[in-house]
Design a protein around this motif. Structure first.
Motif, mmCIF file in Angstrom:
data_model
loop_
_atom_site.group_PDB
_atom_site.id
_atom_site.type_symbol
_atom_site.label_atom_id
_atom_site.label_comp_id
_atom_site.label_asym_id
_atom_site.label_seq_id
_atom_site.Cartn_x
_atom_site.Cartn_y
_atom_site.Cartn_z
ATOM 1 N N ALA A 235 0.802 -1.132 0.126
ATOM 2 C CA ALA A 235 -0.005 0.763 -0.171
ATOM 3 C C ALA A 235 0.758 1.438 0.247
ATOM 4 O O ALA A 235 0.528 1.893 -0.993
ATOM 5 N N ALA A 236 1.982 1.379 0.663
ATOM 6 C CA ALA A 236 3.067 2.443 0.804
ATOM 7 C C ALA A 236 3.288 2.637 -0.268
ATOM 8 O O ALA A 236 3.796 3.780 -0.746
ATOM 9 N N ALA A 237 4.242 1.566 -1.063
ATOM 10 C CA ALA A 237 4.070 1.541 -2.464
ATOM 11 C C ALA A 237 3.853 2.171 -3.478
ATOM 12 O O ALA A 237 4.123 2.873 -4.456
ATOM 13 N N GLU A 238 2.459 1.819 -3.420
ATOM 14 C CA GLU A 238 1.299 2.042 -4.486
ATOM 15 C C GLU A 238 0.763 3.318 -3.976
ATOM 16 O O GLU A 238 0.966 4.048 -5.531
ATOM 17 N N ALA A 239 0.828 4.029 -2.770
ATOM 18 C CA ALA A 239 0.511 5.213 -2.343
ATOM 19 C C ALA A 239 2.010 6.747 -2.980
ATOM 20 O O ALA A 239 1.702 7.183 -3.709
ATOM 21 N N LEU A 240 2.745 6.057 -3.305
ATOM 22 C CA LEU A 240 4.075 6.901 -3.864
ATOM 23 C C LEU A 240 3.639 6.576 -5.134
ATOM 24 O O LEU A 240 4.541 7.991 -5.644
ATOM 25 N N PHE A 241 3.482 5.778 -5.967
ATOM 26 C CA PHE A 241 3.553 5.859 -7.332
ATOM 27 C C PHE A 241 2.435 6.500 -8.042
ATOM 28 O O PHE A 241 2.271 6.962 -8.926
ATOM 29 N N ARG A 242 1.567 6.579 -6.863
ATOM 30 C CA ARG A 242 0.565 7.291 -7.638
ATOM 31 C C ARG A 242 0.370 8.419 -7.792
ATOM 32 O O ARG A 242 0.414 9.064 -8.207
ATOM 33 N N ASN A 265 11.042 14.566 0.325
ATOM 34 C CA ASN A 265 10.990 12.942 0.937
ATOM 35 C C ASN A 265 10.301 13.276 2.115
ATOM 36 O O ASN A 265 9.343 12.071 2.447
ATOM 37 N N HIS A 266 9.279 14.398 2.096
ATOM 38 C CA HIS A 266 8.828 14.997 3.673
ATOM 39 C C HIS A 266 7.310 14.478 3.391
ATOM 40 O O HIS A 266 5.990 13.642 3.274
ATOM 41 N N ARG A 267 6.611 13.968 1.834
ATOM 42 C CA ARG A 267 5.315 14.142 0.941
ATOM 43 C C ARG A 267 5.584 12.049 1.134
ATOM 44 O O ARG A 267 4.402 11.539 1.878
ATOM 45 N N LYS A 268 6.812 11.636 0.889
ATOM 46 C CA LYS A 268 6.487 10.364 0.828
ATOM 47 C C LYS A 268 6.202 9.873 2.379
ATOM 48 O O LYS A 268 5.169 9.123 2.443
ATOM 49 N N LEU A 269 7.236 10.545 3.176
ATOM 50 C CA LEU A 269 6.588 9.984 4.521
ATOM 51 C C LEU A 269 5.594 10.101 5.113
ATOM 52 O O LEU A 269 4.675 9.507 5.411
ATOM 53 N N LEU A 271 2.461 10.397 2.655
ATOM 54 C CA LEU A 271 1.580 9.155 1.807
ATOM 55 C C LEU A 271 1.771 7.783 2.549
ATOM 56 O O LEU A 271 1.047 7.068 2.151
ATOM 57 N N THR A 272 3.693 7.287 3.303
ATOM 58 C CA THR A 272 2.763 6.155 3.942
ATOM 59 C C THR A 272 2.547 5.150 4.655
ATOM 60 O O THR A 272 2.331 4.937 5.065
ATOM 61 N N ALA A 273 2.564 6.825 5.861
ATOM 62 C CA ALA A 273 2.206 7.167 7.248
ATOM 63 C C ALA A 273 0.297 6.998 6.672
ATOM 64 O O ALA A 273 -0.109 5.962 7.019
ATOM 65 N N ARG A 274 0.354 7.517 5.684
ATOM 66 C CA ARG A 274 -1.521 7.541 5.251
ATOM 67 C C ARG A 274 -1.968 5.900 5.340
ATOM 68 O O ARG A 274 -3.369 5.586 5.611
ATOM 69 N N ALA A 275 -0.685 5.091 3.892
ATOM 70 C CA ALA A 275 -1.550 4.835 3.530
ATOM 71 C C ALA A 275 -1.499 3.502 4.549
ATOM 72 O O ALA A 275 -2.329 2.405 4.738
ATOM 73 N N ILE A 276 -0.805 3.375 5.588
ATOM 74 C CA ILE A 276 -0.205 2.086 6.685
ATOM 75 C C ILE A 276 -2.121 1.983 7.409
ATOM 76 O O ILE A 276 -2.173 0.949 8.230
ATOM 77 N N ARG A 277 -1.665 3.694 7.640
ATOM 78 C CA ARG A 277 -3.418 4.057 8.660
ATOM 79 C C ARG A 277 -4.306 2.922 7.534
ATOM 80 O O ARG A 277 -5.431 2.580 8.325
ATOM 81 N N LYS A 278 -4.552 3.128 6.757
ATOM 82 C CA LYS A 278 -5.881 3.074 5.510
ATOM 83 C C LYS A 278 -5.778 1.756 6.011
ATOM 84 O O LYS A 278 -7.139 0.861 5.927
#
Length: 282
Positions: A235-242, A265-269, A271-278
């Motif tokens: 989910a984190a990887a998908e969010a970053l590439f989206r 980089n701050h945006r990557k962090l 997006l990763t946090a949001r994907a994990i929460r979802k």
């Protein structure tokens, strides 16, 4: 009790392989951080062996005045042969061999990957059919090998496995097409490759980015079927590439061809946090 020599060597090889993803991909390195320890280790080991093959065909070997064709043939033989032995003097091959045996990596997928890498040496222009074959070997089978890692120790139903395989292939294809767009100038000017044709205009870019979003949507439907830790990482990887695809979609075609678009980089962090929460709330 003191560790055996081999157990200590295994850990060293895993650490050596982990250095590769840290050096070459901040996005994938970040996505692996949310995996459980065993899955993280095996994904990093897989990434390392794939990355070295990329380096053979992407200019590093040529810069060293070595023959990419010869090196790639030799490396493919080594990669396919490595799982047959329990010790290797090359730490990356040692780590890969352990992962291959643990997770049951399909050698047909390995061969398909190297076939696409060989195209990078011999082919510069791609028809639609050629490009589909190339993407299958360079990206879709990587998704399938990652799935072998994610499902190690799990026994999904046949229907669920088919859905996850379709998602893995779609995700790999989407990632590769995003990379084509992101690296357009470098591929064209530095490596003489035209995966997407010689010119990129806004209409073509719109078609490509829309298709990528559809593939990401298809991949997203399979994520809840994955084991929890794997689901978080994917989910984190998908969010970053989206997000990267959306940035490319919003950028004029001539600028895409002239610069390498990236996600801060701050945006990557974030997006990763949001994907994990979802994933955790699903």
């Amino acid at each position: 009790m003191t560790d055996s020599y081999l157990a200590r060597y295994d850990r060293m090889a895993d650490r050596a392989a982990a250095q590769v993803i840290g050096q070459y991909s901040t996005s994938f390195s970040l996505a692996t951080q949310v995996l459980d320890a065993d899955t993280k280790r095996d994904i990093r080991n897989l990434y390392a062996v794939v990355r070295i093959a990329d380096e053979i065909v992407d200019g590093t070997a040529a810069e060293a005045n070595e023959c990419p064709e010869t090196l790639l043939d030799l490396y493919e033989e080594q990669v396919l042969h490595a799982p047959m032995h329990r010790f290797h003097t090359d730490p990356v091959l040692h780590a890969w061999a352990n992962t291959h045996r643990r997770c049951g990596i399909n050698d047909d997928h390995v061969r398909a990957f190297f076939a696409s890498m060989r195209r990078d040496i011999t082919q510069s222009d791609y028809s639609e059919e050629d490009l589909g074959d190339y993407i299958y070997g360079s990206a879709e089978v990587i998704g399938l090998m990652c799935l072998d890692v994610f499902l190690h120790g799990h026994d999904p139903t046949d229907d669920d496995r088919r859905t996850m395989e379709e998602g893995a292939r779609a995700l790999g294809s989407a990632f590769q097409k995003v990379n084509f767009l992101r690296d357009l100038g470098e591929d064209r000017d530095g490596l003489g490759r035209a995966y997407l044709g010689t010119e990129l205009d806004d209409a073509v870019k719109r078609t490509l980015t829309s298709g990528i979003n559809r593939e990401l949507d298809r991949a997203r439907t399979a994520i809840p079927l994955l084991p929890p830790a794997a689901a978080r990482g994917v989910a984190a990887a998908e969010a970053l590439f989206r997000d990267l695809n959306e940035r490319i979609a919003a950028t004029p075609a001539h600028e895409v061809a002239a610069t390498r678009i990236s996600v801060p980089n701050h945006r990557k962090l974030l997006l990763t946090a949001r994907a994990i929460r979802k994933v955790r709330t699903q």
